[in-house]
Design an enzyme around this catalytic site. Structure first.
Site, PDB file in Angstrom:
ATOM      1  CG  LEU A  15      24.001  14.756 -84.379  1.00 45.73           C
ATOM      2  CD1 LEU A  15      24.588  16.164 -84.409  1.00 45.73           C
ATOM      3  CD2 LEU A  15      22.557  14.797 -83.876  1.00 45.73           C
ATOM      4  CD  GLU A  35      27.504   4.169 -81.790  1.00 42.84           C
ATOM      5  OE1 GLU A  35      27.376   4.861 -82.809  1.00 42.84           O
ATOM      6  OE2 GLU A  35      28.564   4.121 -81.120  1.00 42.84           O
ATOM      7  CD  GLN A 113      26.939  15.528 -81.444  1.00 37.13           C
ATOM      8  OE1 GLN A 113      27.542  16.594 -81.502  1.00 37.13           O
ATOM      9  NE2 GLN A 113      27.397  14.432 -81.968  1.00 37.13           N
ATOM     10  CE1 TYR A 216      34.026  30.221 -81.022  1.00 35.07           C
ATOM     11  CE2 TYR A 216      32.192  31.762 -80.940  1.00 35.07           C
ATOM     12  CZ  TYR A 216      32.696  30.520 -81.272  1.00 35.07           C
ATOM     13  OH  TYR A 216      31.876  29.588 -81.848  1.00 35.07           O
ATOM     14  CG  ASP A 296      32.412  14.794 -87.649  1.00 37.78           C
ATOM     15  OD1 ASP A 296      31.763  15.687 -88.229  1.00 37.78           O
ATOM     16  OD2 ASP A 296      32.807  14.904 -86.474  1.00 37.78           O
ATOM     17  N   GLY A 305      31.343  27.976 -85.535  1.00 36.16           N
ATOM     18  CA  GLY A 305      30.293  28.278 -86.501  1.00 36.16           C
ATOM     19  C   GLY A 305      29.117  27.322 -86.346  1.00 36.16           C
TER      20      GLY A 305
HETATM   21  C1  LIG Z   1      33.801  19.244 -78.367  1.00 32.14           C
HETATM   22  C2  LIG Z   1      33.037  19.348 -79.645  1.00 32.14           C
HETATM   23  C3  LIG Z   1      32.180  20.425 -79.828  1.00 32.14           C
HETATM   24  C4  LIG Z   1      31.446  20.518 -80.999  1.00 32.14           C
HETATM   25  N1  LIG Z   1      30.587  21.572 -81.159  1.00 32.14           N
HETATM   26  C5  LIG Z   1      29.812  21.638 -82.257  1.00 32.14           C
HETATM   27  C6  LIG Z   1      28.817  22.657 -82.414  1.00 32.14           C
HETATM   28  O1  LIG Z   1      28.671  23.543 -81.574  1.00 32.14           O
HETATM   29  N2  LIG Z   1      28.006  22.631 -83.507  1.00 32.14           N
HETATM   30  C7  LIG Z   1      28.139  21.650 -84.458  1.00 32.14           C
HETATM   31  O2  LIG Z   1      27.362  21.649 -85.413  1.00 32.14           O
HETATM   32  N3  LIG Z   1      29.076  20.690 -84.358  1.00 32.14           N
HETATM   33  C8  LIG Z   1      29.908  20.644 -83.285  1.00 32.14           C
HETATM   34  N4  LIG Z   1      30.808  19.631 -83.133  1.00 32.14           N
HETATM   35  C9  LIG Z   1      30.923  18.651 -84.184  1.00 32.14           C
HETATM   36  C10 LIG Z   1      29.894  17.560 -84.051  1.00 32.14           C
HETATM   37  O3  LIG Z   1      29.923  16.989 -82.757  1.00 32.14           O
HETATM   38  C11 LIG Z   1      30.197  16.501 -85.102  1.00 32.14           C
HETATM   39  O4  LIG Z   1      30.286  17.137 -86.350  1.00 32.14           O
HETATM   40  C12 LIG Z   1      29.099  15.445 -85.103  1.00 32.14           C
HETATM   41  O5  LIG Z   1      29.204  14.646 -83.938  1.00 32.14           O
HETATM   42  C13 LIG Z   1      29.245  14.531 -86.297  1.00 32.14           C
HETATM   43  O6  LIG Z   1      28.285  13.538 -86.229  1.00 32.14           O
HETATM   44  P1  LIG Z   1      28.560  12.129 -86.879  1.00 32.14           P
HETATM   45  O7  LIG Z   1      27.310  11.365 -86.712  1.00 32.14           O
HETATM   46  O8  LIG Z   1      29.125  12.302 -88.219  1.00 32.14           O
HETATM   47  O9  LIG Z   1      29.751  11.513 -86.028  1.00 32.14           O
HETATM   48  P2  LIG Z   1      29.809  11.048 -84.515  1.00 32.14           P
HETATM   49  O10 LIG Z   1      28.926  11.835 -83.649  1.00 32.14           O
HETATM   50  O11 LIG Z   1      31.259  11.014 -84.182  1.00 32.14           O
HETATM   51  O12 LIG Z   1      29.241   9.566 -84.567  1.00 32.14           O
HETATM   52  C14 LIG Z   1      29.972   8.498 -85.107  1.00 32.14           C
HETATM   53  C15 LIG Z   1      29.512   7.238 -84.406  1.00 32.14           C
HETATM   54  O13 LIG Z   1      30.038   6.103 -85.083  1.00 32.14           O
HETATM   55  C16 LIG Z   1      30.384   5.133 -84.122  1.00 32.14           C
HETATM   56  N5  LIG Z   1      31.354   4.244 -84.745  1.00 32.14           N
HETATM   57  C17 LIG Z   1      32.560   4.571 -85.269  1.00 32.14           C
HETATM   58  N6  LIG Z   1      33.152   3.497 -85.809  1.00 32.14           N
HETATM   59  C18 LIG Z   1      32.302   2.463 -85.627  1.00 32.14           C
HETATM   60  C19 LIG Z   1      32.367   1.091 -85.967  1.00 32.14           C
HETATM   61  N7  LIG Z   1      33.403   0.577 -86.626  1.00 32.14           N
HETATM   62  N8  LIG Z   1      31.333   0.278 -85.632  1.00 32.14           N
HETATM   63  C20 LIG Z   1      30.251   0.792 -84.964  1.00 32.14           C
HETATM   64  N9  LIG Z   1      30.144   2.104 -84.620  1.00 32.14           N
HETATM   65  C21 LIG Z   1      31.162   2.922 -84.941  1.00 32.14           C
HETATM   66  C22 LIG Z   1      30.939   5.945 -82.975  1.00 32.14           C
HETATM   67  O14 LIG Z   1      30.900   5.209 -81.766  1.00 32.14           O
HETATM   68  C23 LIG Z   1      30.023   7.150 -82.972  1.00 32.14           C
HETATM   69  O15 LIG Z   1      28.929   6.993 -82.116  1.00 32.14           O
HETATM   70  C24 LIG Z   1      31.567  19.528 -81.991  1.00 32.14           C
HETATM   71  C25 LIG Z   1      32.430  18.451 -81.796  1.00 32.14           C
HETATM   72  C26 LIG Z   1      33.161  18.349 -80.643  1.00 32.14           C
HETATM   73  C27 LIG Z   1      34.082  17.175 -80.444  1.00 32.14           C
END
Ligand SMILES: Cc1cc2nc3c(=O)[nH]c(=O)nc-3n(C[C@H](O)[C@H](O)[C@H](O)COP(=O)(O)OP(=O)(O)OC[C@H]3O[C@@H](n4cnc5c(N)ncnc54)[C@H](O)[C@@H]3O)c2cc1C
Length: 514
Positions: A15, A35, A113, A216, A296, A305
């Site tokens: 995201l 990615e 997501q 919950y 993240d 939340g």
């Molecule tokens: C089970 C679960 C339930 C959740 N529920 C909620 C919810 O209800 N509401 C909410 O808002 N949030 C929720 N979250 C949190 C949410 O999923 C994360 O906050 C969100 O995915 C963060 O997005 P991001 O893009 O920062 O990271 P990510 O989605 O983790 O994306 C990171 C990407 O980087 C890629 N990557 C990493 N290192 C490398 C590299 N060296 N080279 C190339 N690619 C790489 C990975 O493959 C991945 O695709 C939940 C999380 C989990 C695990």
């Protein structure tokens, strides 16, 4: 070895990465996105887009795609603390939630997501972004001029180099880039290991048929006395979450699911499980010299939340225009320093808020004491004010305290550093919705025709993308008669004042032009 040069490389197509790519592109800069996986996310993770996210997704032109992508069921959310799906309700979050329609014209989205990522990916590609799946970033190194990325094309098994002006690390919870540029993290750290069990069951008789249902569950029969039951994107697919235990047998897992449901004789099929960690962790800085952290990679929070995915998308929105303006020469590089200054306090607060929710919803009392009371939901989403950053404080404007950087969203101040108040402004025969005016350009609201033409000349002279809207009255956005308001492309008030000279100076300060 093959080497390319680009303005911006984004590592990670989650995201955060896709949102950054879209908002950069809307502001005129096409990034390359790297990615590691073969596709966007396939696991049921974050659900829902809050109204602030929907406002920015509207600017990206994808709210229709998000709304169309909602899971089956009535377009409503159930979020309860209960003894089980069928048991006593202890607390109803939705019934106690303030009416958000006072603060935003957008209603929340309900896409998962996976679906939100698909919509962002499609939009990024439409805008000409080069998204490369099955590419991994193995190492980066920055100096004052550029960032060198060592990459691998996993399909071709070939090493590759890119030299970029900037990198946005959206590499998630296990991302290595922050460490490679010397950014540490702080926070409570690991909170809980959780096993998420996917199962299929027809629960329509008890679940009310909403597109999003979360319970919950507080029940002493569950490990640590609690668990979470959540619906997914697919009809009859559910996820049960409880504290992880590597020795748990499949029979025990089935028993725990029955406790979550409060049903002894229900038929269901377990289809898979994942174990993951809840953590509370924030980067010490959101940027180094030429590398920015988003999502993240910058802030990890437990899911209680629903702000993790939202904050990840919003990071891209708040960073995208700044990076693009610097690369296009509209702003000086010092504008980029404001990303950390403006967004890190918010990251700290939202991580703590979600962890405090976890403490309350899953009976982790020690954690609650450590973090303090959860703050009001609406205040956190709509009342945030930047303590410092790319805006010009008005004379006499009180400094916002870093410990409580909020205004009351039901009485917005329209002060620089705050979100432009949601208001309907009469402009002759037209009605202007301030939150629907967000676009990849500055926006000046004024009731003074002379100021309007002077502002046009200033923006032209400085080559700043700007729209001027002449309104009948500026009172609904909390201005005094004769005042005008400058709003940034991300909807933050940049300046308010009375003279064209002051406006010209404000542009120079906000955009860090020497
Ligand atoms: C089970 C679960 C339930 C959740 N529920 C909620 C919810 O209800 N509401 C909410 O808002 N949030 C929720 N979250 C949190 C949410 O999923 C994360 O906050 C969100 O995915 C963060 O997005 P991001 O893009 O920062 O990271 P990510 O989605 O983790 O994306 C990171 C990407 O980087 C890629 N990557 C990493 N290192 C490398 C590299 N060296 N080279 C190339 N690619 C790489 C990975 O493959 C991945 O695709 C939940 C999380 C989990 C695990």
């Amino acid at each position: 070895m093959k080497t390319e040069t680009h303005d911006v490389v984004i590592v990670g197509a989650g995201l955060a990465g896709l949102s950054t790519a879209v908002f950069l592109a809307l502001n005129g800069v096409r990034a390359v996105v790297i990615e590691r996986n073969a596709s966007t996310s396939i696991l049921p993770k974050a659900r829902g887009q809050n109204p602030v996210s929907m406002e920015m997704l509207r600017m990206a032109g994808i709210t229709d795609a998000i709304r169309a992508a909602r899971p089956p069921g009535k377009p409503a959310i159930t979020s309860l603390v209960s003894e089980s799906l069928t048991g006593r309700v202890i607390y109803d979050h939705i019934a106690h939630r303030p009416d958000f329609s006072r603060f935003s014209p957008e209603i929340p989205g309900m896409a998962s997501q996976a679906r939100a990522e698909e919509a962002l990916l499609q939009r990024a590609r439409e805008l000409g972004v080069d998204v490369r799946f099955q590419w991994t970033c193995e190492r980066i190194e920055e100096n004052d001029e550029r960032v060198a990325l060592e990459l691998r094309d996993l399909q071709a098994d070939a090493a590759f180099q890119i030299s970029a002006k900037y990198v946005v690390a959206c590499d998630g919870i296990r991302g290595a880039i922050a460490g490679q540029v010397g950014i540490g993290h702080h926070g409570v750290g690991h909170l809980k290991s959780v096993t998420a069990v996917r199962f299929n069951a027809d629960l329509s008789r008890w679940a009310g048929g909403n597109s999003m249902t979360i319970h919950y569950v507080k029940n002493p029969a569950l490990p640590d006395g609690s668990g979470i039951l959540v619906s997914t994107d697919y009809e009859n697919q559910w996820v049960g979450n409880f504290s992880a235990d590597p020795d748990r047998t499949p029979e025990e897992t089935r028993r725990l699911i029955r406790i979550l449901l409060g049903l002894d004789d229900i038929d269901f099929e377990v289809t898979g499980e994942t174990t993951y960690n809840y953590s509370h962790r924030i980067a010490d800085r959101l940027s180094s010299r030429r590398v920015f952290l988003a999502g993240d990679a910058a802030h990890v929070m437990p899911p209680t939340g629903g702000q993790g995915g939202n904050t990840a998308m919003q990071d891209g929105f708040y960073l995208g225009w700044k990076l693009a303006y610097v690369l296009r020469g509209i702003a000086g590089p010092a504008l980029l320093e404001s990303y950390d200054v403006e967004r890190r306090p918010y990251a700290e607060i939202v991580c703590t808020w979600q962890a405090a929710n976890l403490a309350e919803r899953r009976d982790m009392k020690n954690l609650g004491t450590l973090l303090g009371e959860p703050i009001d939901h609406a205040r956190m989403m709509f009342g945030y004010m930047c303590v410092d950053g790319a805006f010009v404080r008005s004379s006499g404007q009180t400094t916002v305290s870093a410990a409580d950087p909020f205004e009351d969203p039901s009485r917005p101040t329209g002060m620089p550093g705050a979100r432009v108040p949601y208001a309907l402004l009469q402009a002759g025969a037209d009605v202007i919705n301030t939150r629907h005016q967000l676009a990849p350009r500055f926006q000046l609201y004024t009731a003074d025709a002379r100021m309007a033409s002077q502002a046009q000349a200033i923006a032209q002279d400085k080559a700043v993308p700007q729209q001027v809207t002449v309104v009948d009255s500026v009172a609904p956005i909390q201005l005094d008669a004769g005042e005008s308001m400058l709003v940034r492309p991300d909807g933050v008030v940049a300046w308010r004042g009375r003279s064209a000279d002051a406006l010209a100076q404000a542009y120079d300060r906000v955009l860090a032009r020497a």
